[in-house]
Design an enzyme around this catalytic site. Structure first.
Site, PDB file in Angstrom:
ATOM      1  NE  ARG A 105     -23.865  11.873 -41.768  1.00 20.64           N
ATOM      2  CZ  ARG A 105     -25.011  11.731 -42.847  1.00 20.64           C
ATOM      3  NH1 ARG A 105     -24.825  10.240 -42.779  1.00 20.64           N
ATOM      4  NH2 ARG A 105     -26.178  12.703 -42.840  1.00 20.64           N
ATOM      5  CB  THR A 109     -16.087  10.790 -45.857  1.00 18.71           C
ATOM      6  OG1 THR A 109     -16.069  11.370 -44.958  1.00 18.71           O
ATOM      7  CG2 THR A 109     -15.044  11.490 -46.635  1.00 18.71           C
ATOM      8  CG  ASP A 201     -32.373  15.872 -34.229  1.00 20.22           C
ATOM      9  OD1 ASP A 201     -31.568  15.634 -35.266  1.00 20.22           O
ATOM     10  OD2 ASP A 201     -31.621  16.238 -33.006  1.00 20.22           O
ATOM     11  CG  ASP A 204     -33.088  19.560 -33.715  1.00 19.03           C
ATOM     12  OD1 ASP A 204     -31.792  20.478 -33.603  1.00 19.03           O
ATOM     13  OD2 ASP A 204     -33.312  19.702 -34.562  1.00 19.03           O
TER      14      ASP A 204
HETATM   15  N1  URA Z   1     -30.853  10.682 -34.184  1.00 20.79           N
HETATM   16  C1  URA Z   1     -31.893  11.383 -33.773  1.00 20.79           C
HETATM   17  O1  URA Z   1     -31.716  12.515 -33.009  1.00 20.79           O
HETATM   18  N2  URA Z   1     -32.979  10.967 -33.963  1.00 20.79           N
HETATM   19  C2  URA Z   1     -32.651   9.944 -35.325  1.00 20.79           C
HETATM   20  O2  URA Z   1     -33.868   9.872 -35.059  1.00 20.79           O
HETATM   21  C3  URA Z   1     -31.786   9.296 -35.394  1.00 20.79           C
HETATM   22  C4  URA Z   1     -30.470   9.634 -34.656  1.00 20.79           C
END
Ligand code: URA
Length: 210
Positions: A105, A109, A201, A204
């Site tokens: 990302r 922008t 995430d 992660d």
């Molecule tokens: N990506 C992720 O890993 N977790 C989220 O909650 C949203 C996007």
């Protein structure tokens, strides 16, 4: 597939998803559960693959027996979290070809920018299953599907673990022909774009990078 969104409510899927959401689940446990749940979701996303028949001989007699009808499969991981779903699908369909789409990302922008794209040949002849555990804003998923269509794909499904209503709506608007299979449609996105209640995430948690 005719439905735009399929939520797989099988008890085994829901049980494993609860374990994955739990913040006490270890990195190794999270990865193993993602692998197992992906196999169950793969069963659903391939449910209507066309069959033909072939003649075989059982030890008892000859018979006409069902067999998958030709259409080749391309499995496409949206990096990096999609990689956690690859092996689960490949265990069911070992002959699938595999592609990768990498997007980041742009902080100014906020638009997804491609940094890697490698997919099998003849995408127009293949059933394409794009995998990414989280359909959140839908920005990167929609951009990934844009790229797959530019590469010729016409029959695409999106397989994820969790979907946010915002992401489902965005995908439906941009790619109404792409059906989504997921284990859960969660409540909403928070202000940072995380799915709520979600599981944090996904990258992660599966790679232990936090
Ligand atoms: N990506 C992720 O890993 N977790 C989220 O909650 C949203 C996007």
């Amino acid at each position: 597939m005719s439905e735009h969104l399929t939520v797989v409510d099988h008890p085994l899927v829901q049980h494993k998803l609860t374990l994955m959401r739990d913040k006490g689940t270890s990195t190794a446990g999270f990865r193993r559960l993602l692998h197992e749940i992906t196999q169950l979701l793969a069963y659903e996303v391939t449910r209507d693959m066309p069959l033909t028949t072939t003649t075989i001989e059982t030890p008892m007699e000859e018979m006409e027996s069902p067999i998958l009808a030709g259409k080749k499969l391309a499995l496409v991981s949206i990096l990096r979290a999609g990689n956690g779903m690859l092996d689960g699908v490949l265990e069911l369909i070992p002959s699938a070809r595999v592609g990768f789409v990498g997007l980041y990302r742009d902080e100014e922008t906020l638009q997804p920018v491609q940094y890697y794209f490698k997919v099998p040949k003849n995408m127009n002849d293949r059933l394409v299953i794009a995998v990414d555990p989280m359909l959140a804003t839908g920005n990167s998923s929609v951009a990934a599907i844009d790229l797959l269509k530019e590469a010729g794909a016409t029959d695409i499904r999106f397989l994820c673990l969790l979907a946010a209503p915002e992401g489902v709506a965005r995908m439906k608007e941009a790619h109404p022909d792409v059906s989504i299979v997921t284990a859960s449609l969660d409540r909403e996105l928070n202000e940072k774009g995380y799915i709520m209640p979600g599981l944090g995430d996904a990258g992660d948690r599966m790679f232990g990078t936090k």
